[in-house]
Design a protein around this motif. Structure first.
Motif: not given
Length: 520
Positions: A103-109, A158-179
């Protein structure tokens, strides 16, 4: 002393200078502003400045494409190294780490999309300037692009910082994967101003026909990424009976993902610094001048006019990918009626990583097509611009078609290189089959699109991309993957069908459009 006939030809050439290139900061006499342009060289349609001056079309294609192929191969290896290291983390963290980094790769994209928009604007202007011999325009475009790249890169971080947590939530990641996702993204975000300079500067150098130096930079950042990420992550790499111990005593369960991201960030910082040094030293007919780092409103608008549509095109593609991640998350959670299954996002991202290797030839040929066609249009030779795009397209289709055969026949082996998890070994070959079938159409889409982008036809590219993605791509992926219950493989077949249709739409624009008359 010039003959009257020569002066008249120069004056005629001046009449065709794009109005957007003459502004309040230029000399009052338009003829003086383009005095470096030799009318004779324009009339015979030859590229006058830069590395491609005097080269045949086929020589120019190979001069451009081979270093770009190497550069993109190295860029893909950065992501591959990160995923291989993540795939060798300790057993209890490997699956959530792979999902989080995926999912982090998508933010990098998103960062690549945002930064490439500026670079495409600068590349198109520089390519036209090389074709016509207007070196001042090229220097101004380079300086403005670099300055805007630093500023925009900081904003993207700055946008990357802001997008990480919401994108993890949208993707349905587990708490460990979100971290893990948040850690990976926020560490890389610090390097974005440097990544901005490297990305924008590389594209501008491509516009001048200089592709070798950016490729050497890519080799360097890969070496740094490999060494630094491995050292800082504490990963022990195992293949069969062979073991490569970690060079430092670092706990990979605690610091593994952080170390992988830190190594990538350090490589981007080094790449940005070296790119500035190369541009300041100068390449043939192009140099980063201190005076050009304070851009005028005119040159900023010219870059933005080309870059903004490209940015929104990429943003539309990225936004659609968020929907796709949501579809995959629903399938993984069992919300579609299928059995819940962890690791599907990791399988998706492993396939995307191998797909990145497949489109390297298409991207290289497309970048060559755009740079070369732009220079030919600068030299007022639209016939050669069209011929160059066709030649690059044929080559791209042959090379990517070969990669498609490998995907269809070697899917499990390719999956095993990155991960030995059962879910990945089962799912990835199915996805690579769907991907491999349409590689020829993928090459058509990439090469023609890049060629049209290089000549400034960014509005039509935006319209075709947005219409196809939101009118076909997402509905097909949802229908096959979620509604009809074919799961992750169904999503990929939907993506593949849409990609083939989009390639034909770009081909129609290339064949019937009036892109030869565009001004940049």
């Amino acid at each position: 002393m010039k003959s009257t006939e020569h002066i008249e030809r120069a004056a005629d050439a001046d009449k065709d200078v794009p109005l957007s290139s003459i502004g309040p900061d230029d000399p009052a006499d338009g003829l003086m502003a383009v005095a470096e342009v030799d009318a004779d060289s324009i009339e015979d349609g030859q590229i006058r400045a830069g590395r491609l001056a005097g080269k045949s079309m086929w020589s120019a294609i190979w001069i451009l494409s081979l270093p770009i192929l190497l550069q993109q191969l190295m860029a893909a290896c950065v992501g591959l190294v990160d995923k291989i290291l993540a795939g060798h983390l300790p057993g209890k963290v490997v699956v959530p780490a792979m999902d989080g980094i995926g999912v982090g790769t998508y933010v990098g994209w998103f960062t690549g999309i945002a930064l490439a928009g500026l670079g495409v604007g600068g590349q198109a202007i520089i390519a036209r300037s090389m074709g016509s011999g207007n070196k001042k325009d090229a220097h101004d475009a380079l300086g403005a692009s670099v300055t805007l790249g630093v500023v925009w890169g900081g904003f993207v971080g700055v946008i990357m910082w802001l997008l990480a947590a919401p994108l993890a939530a949208i993707s349905g990641l587990t708490p460990e994967a979100s971290a893990h996702c948040t850690t990976y993204v926020t560490v890389i975000a610090w390097s974005m101003p440097f990544c901005g300079v490297m990305t924008v500067g590389g594209l501008c150098l491509h516009g001048a026909g200089e592709t070798a130096k950016p490729s050497w930079i890519s080799i360097g950042i890969n070496v740094i990424n490999l060494v630094a990420s491995w050292m800082l992550s504490g990963v022990v790499i195992r293949y069969g009976e062979h073991t490569l111990p970690a060079p430092l005593s670092i706990n990979p369960e605690t610091w593994g993902v952080w170390g992988i991201a830190a190594g990538t960030s350090l490589s981007y910082i080094a790449g940005g610094i070296v790119t500035v040094w190369i541009m300041a030293a100068g390449v043939k007919d192009l140099r980063l001048e201190k005076s050009a780092l304070k851009p005028t409103r005119k040159i900023m608008w010219r870059i933005a006019r080309l870059g903004i549509p490209n940015f929104f095109e990429g943003l539309a593609m990225w936004g659609a990918s968020l929907f796709l991640m949501g579809f995959i998350g629903d399938i993984a959670r069992g919300a579609t009626g299928l059995e819940p299954r962890q690791g599907l996002i990791g399988a998706h991202m492993i396939t995307v990583q191998w797909e990145a290797f497949s489109f390297l030839p298409g991207f290289a040929m497309g970048t060559a097509a755009g740079a070369l066609a732009g220079q030919y249009l600068g030299a007022r030779n639209p016939q050669m611009a069209r011929k160059a795009i066709w030649a690059c397209t044929y080559l791209g289709m042959i090379l990517m078609g070969t990669m498609g055969i490998i995907f269809m026949t070697q899917g499990r082996f390719l999956a095993s290189i990155i991960s030995d998890q059962a879910v990945h070994l089962e799912e990835v070959p199915k996805l690579l089959m769907a991907c491999g079938v349409v590689q020829v159409f993928f090459a058509l889409s990439m090469t023609v699109r890049q060629g049209l982008r290089g000549v400034g036809d960014v509005k039509w590219i935006l319209a075709i991309t947005v219409g196809s993605i939101y009118g076909l791509r997402l509905p097909l992926a949802w229908a096959l993957g979620v509604w009809m219950g074919y799961g992750l493989a169904g999503i990929w077949w939907g993506l593949s069908i849409e990609l083939a249709i989009r390639g034909m739409l770009f081909l129609a624009r290339f064949h019937y459009g009036n892109w030869q008359k565009l001004r940049v």
